[in-house]
Scaffold this motif. Sequence first.
Motif, PDB file in Angstrom:
ATOM      1  N   ARG A 296       0.823  -1.213   0.000  1.00 19.30           N
ATOM      2  CA  ARG A 296       0.000   0.000   0.000  1.00 19.30           C
ATOM      3  C   ARG A 296       0.858   1.265   0.000  1.00 19.30           C
ATOM      4  N   THR A 297       1.937   1.249   0.786  1.00 21.61           N
ATOM      5  CA  THR A 297       2.819   2.416   0.829  1.00 21.61           C
ATOM      6  C   THR A 297       3.477   2.647  -0.521  1.00 21.61           C
ATOM      7  N   ILE A 298       3.915   1.571  -1.159  1.00 17.92           N
ATOM      8  CA  ILE A 298       4.527   1.701  -2.489  1.00 17.92           C
ATOM      9  C   ILE A 298       3.511   2.251  -3.482  1.00 17.92           C
ATOM     10  N   GLN A 299       2.299   1.725  -3.439  1.00 23.06           N
ATOM     11  CA  GLN A 299       1.264   2.167  -4.379  1.00 23.06           C
ATOM     12  C   GLN A 299       0.891   3.632  -4.169  1.00 23.06           C
ATOM     13  N   GLN A 300       0.798   4.066  -2.919  1.00 28.61           N
ATOM     14  CA  GLN A 300       0.271   5.397  -2.631  1.00 28.61           C
ATOM     15  C   GLN A 300       1.344   6.479  -2.541  1.00 28.61           C
ATOM     16  N   LYS A 301       2.543   6.113  -2.067  1.00 31.86           N
ATOM     17  CA  LYS A 301       3.538   7.136  -1.775  1.00 31.86           C
ATOM     18  C   LYS A 301       4.763   7.112  -2.684  1.00 31.86           C
ATOM     19  N   VAL A 302       4.915   6.047  -3.462  1.00 28.42           N
ATOM     20  CA  VAL A 302       6.096   5.948  -4.330  1.00 28.42           C
ATOM     21  C   VAL A 302       5.724   6.031  -5.811  1.00 28.42           C
ATOM     22  N   LEU A 303       4.809   5.179  -6.235  1.00 25.94           N
ATOM     23  CA  LEU A 303       4.502   5.112  -7.669  1.00 25.94           C
ATOM     24  C   LEU A 303       4.013   6.425  -8.264  1.00 25.94           C
ATOM     25  N   PRO A 304       3.052   7.120  -7.626  1.00 27.05           N
ATOM     26  CA  PRO A 304       2.532   8.336  -8.272  1.00 27.05           C
ATOM     27  C   PRO A 304       3.581   9.426  -8.475  1.00 27.05           C
ATOM     28  N   PHE A 305       4.576   9.456  -7.619  1.00 25.90           N
ATOM     29  CA  PHE A 305       5.541  10.550  -7.646  1.00 25.90           C
ATOM     30  C   PHE A 305       6.856  10.177  -8.335  1.00 25.90           C
ATOM     31  N   LYS A 306       7.253   8.936  -8.200  1.00 20.94           N
ATOM     32  CA  LYS A 306       8.551   8.519  -8.731  1.00 20.94           C
ATOM     33  C   LYS A 306       8.438   7.633  -9.963  1.00 20.94           C
ATOM     34  N   TYR A 307       7.352   6.836 -10.034  1.00 20.14           N
ATOM     35  CA  TYR A 307       7.211   5.889 -11.141  1.00 20.14           C
ATOM     36  C   TYR A 307       5.798   5.937 -11.726  1.00 20.14           C
ATOM     37  N   PRO A 308       5.351   7.089 -12.200  1.00 18.28           N
ATOM     38  CA  PRO A 308       4.015   7.140 -12.807  1.00 18.28           C
ATOM     39  C   PRO A 308       3.971   6.230 -14.028  1.00 18.28           C
ATOM     40  N   GLY A 309       2.895   5.494 -14.155  1.00 20.21           N
ATOM     41  CA  GLY A 309       2.778   4.562 -15.274  1.00 20.21           C
ATOM     42  C   GLY A 309       3.174   3.145 -14.920  1.00 20.21           C
ATOM     43  N   TYR A 310       3.877   2.979 -13.796  1.00 21.63           N
ATOM     44  CA  TYR A 310       4.233   1.634 -13.337  1.00 21.63           C
ATOM     45  C   TYR A 310       3.164   1.138 -12.364  1.00 21.63           C
ATOM     46  N   ARG A 311       3.052  -0.187 -12.261  1.00 19.94           N
ATOM     47  CA  ARG A 311       2.048  -0.776 -11.382  1.00 19.94           C
ATOM     48  C   ARG A 311       2.667  -1.886 -10.536  1.00 19.94           C
ATOM     49  N   VAL A 312       2.219  -1.962  -9.282  1.00 24.77           N
ATOM     50  CA  VAL A 312       2.625  -3.045  -8.378  1.00 24.77           C
ATOM     51  C   VAL A 312       1.349  -3.629  -7.769  1.00 24.77           C
ATOM     52  N   LEU A 313       1.198  -4.926  -7.884  1.00 31.49           N
ATOM     53  CA  LEU A 313       0.028  -5.623  -7.362  1.00 31.49           C
ATOM     54  C   LEU A 313       0.472  -6.666  -6.347  1.00 31.49           C
ATOM     55  N   GLY A 314      -0.443  -7.051  -5.443  1.00 32.63           N
ATOM     56  CA  GLY A 314      -0.123  -8.044  -4.431  1.00 32.63           C
ATOM     57  C   GLY A 314      -1.010  -9.269  -4.519  1.00 32.63           C
ATOM     58  N   VAL A 315      -0.939 -10.100  -3.470  1.00 30.42           N
ATOM     59  CA  VAL A 315      -1.699 -11.346  -3.459  1.00 30.42           C
ATOM     60  C   VAL A 315      -2.858 -11.325  -2.465  1.00 30.42           C
ATOM     61  N   ILE A 316      -2.910 -10.321  -1.605  1.00 25.85           N
ATOM     62  CA  ILE A 316      -3.938 -10.318  -0.561  1.00 25.85           C
ATOM     63  C   ILE A 316      -5.306  -9.930  -1.111  1.00 25.85           C
ATOM     64  N   ARG A 317      -5.367  -8.831  -1.832  1.00 19.50           N
ATOM     65  CA  ARG A 317      -6.656  -8.361  -2.356  1.00 19.50           C
ATOM     66  C   ARG A 317      -7.339  -9.395  -3.257  1.00 19.50           C
ATOM     67  N   PRO A 318      -6.633  -9.979  -4.245  1.00 18.63           N
ATOM     68  CA  PRO A 318      -7.298 -10.977  -5.098  1.00 18.63           C
ATOM     69  C   PRO A 318      -7.848 -12.159  -4.307  1.00 18.63           C
ATOM     70  N   THR A 319      -7.108 -12.565  -3.283  1.00 22.58           N
ATOM     71  CA  THR A 319      -7.554 -13.692  -2.472  1.00 22.58           C
ATOM     72  C   THR A 319      -8.775 -13.310  -1.647  1.00 22.58           C
ATOM     73  N   ALA A 320      -8.737 -12.128  -1.042  1.00 18.31           N
ATOM     74  CA  ALA A 320      -9.870 -11.669  -0.234  1.00 18.31           C
ATOM     75  C   ALA A 320     -11.135 -11.530  -1.075  1.00 18.31           C
ATOM     76  N   GLU A 321     -10.973 -11.158  -2.329  1.00 17.18           N
ATOM     77  CA  GLU A 321     -12.144 -10.937  -3.190  1.00 17.18           C
ATOM     78  C   GLU A 321     -12.945 -12.212  -3.427  1.00 17.18           C
ATOM     79  N   VAL A 322     -12.295 -13.364  -3.386  1.00 18.95           N
ATOM     80  CA  VAL A 322     -13.007 -14.613  -3.717  1.00 18.95           C
ATOM     81  C   VAL A 322     -13.201 -15.536  -2.520  1.00 18.95           C
ATOM     82  N   ILE A 323     -12.665 -15.170  -1.361  1.00 18.73           N
ATOM     83  CA  ILE A 323     -12.674 -16.106  -0.233  1.00 18.73           C
ATOM     84  C   ILE A 323     -14.086 -16.449   0.223  1.00 18.73           C
ATOM     85  N   GLY A 324     -15.034 -15.562  -0.010  1.00 14.88           N
ATOM     86  CA  GLY A 324     -16.405 -15.830   0.406  1.00 14.88           C
ATOM     87  C   GLY A 324     -17.017 -17.047  -0.247  1.00 14.88           C
TER      88      GLY A 324
END
Length: 276
Positions: A83-111
């Motif tokens: 979250r810190t990389i997504q919110q505080k690093v990418l927009p200012f230092k690496y616009p156009g780059y993306r970093v994704l994780g494994v928690i959100r996709p898993t949480a989305e389907v766990i139900g």
Amino acid sequence: MINKKSIGIFDSGYGGLTVFGSIADQLPDYNYIYFGDNARAPYGDHSYETIYQYTLECVEWLFAQGCPLVILACNTASAKALRTIQQKVLPFKYPGYRVLGVIRPTAEVIGSYTVSDTIGVMGTRGTVNSESYLLEIHHLYPEIKVIQQSCPMWVPLIENNEHVNEGADYFVRKYIDNLLEQSPDIDAILLACTHYPLLIPKIAAYLPEGIQLVAQGEIVAGSLKKYLANHPEIESQLGKEGKMQFYTSGDDQDFNKHASIFFPKEVVSTHVDLKV
């Protein structure tokens, strides 16, 4: 000109290879660069600040290799750094780059894996203490009760190839019993560490009938497939020669030997020096 940019896949060690195997199976045409920070693994017991710094260094290294998209195939890094990389690093230092994780996709389907609305989450201390799964699942499924159990011995056992021996059974059973003692209603257990699929045969042997084990590889791969379909601005940058490159901050020969436990194809890696 053929664009040969790659999807970067990062883990603190070998565990992310279980996710990579599922990704490569579902999306075989893309180019990939895998980086394991084995010299500083495991991440599970490090502080937030240390995990964040290590993860950022590895992500930036993958960016420098031509990866516009990086997957943190590591629950600890996803919990403490994403979250810190997504919110505080990418927009200012690496616009156009993306970093994704494994928690959100898993949480989305766990139900879809629970009928009792009570699930167990087994992970490293870092992942459990972050409460990332509690927060994500509660946000998406407020009715689901999440019971957590840290398993600090599982990663060292796996990384030292001791998980197949009888001595590992004590720690497998210990953590399962600790989890199930917290609630009789658990009907699904999420393996919230990418190393843990290697323990599935032993875990299953100690589980009561009717409890479903959930590993993340197929879930994350399916989520990435949807992400690329929905983000042509990223997908269009990626090369599709089916190339795979492997790098490690640890000993490359040792990495190659251990990687065969986690990944279905032969792995030939290259050592990389990172700032330590």
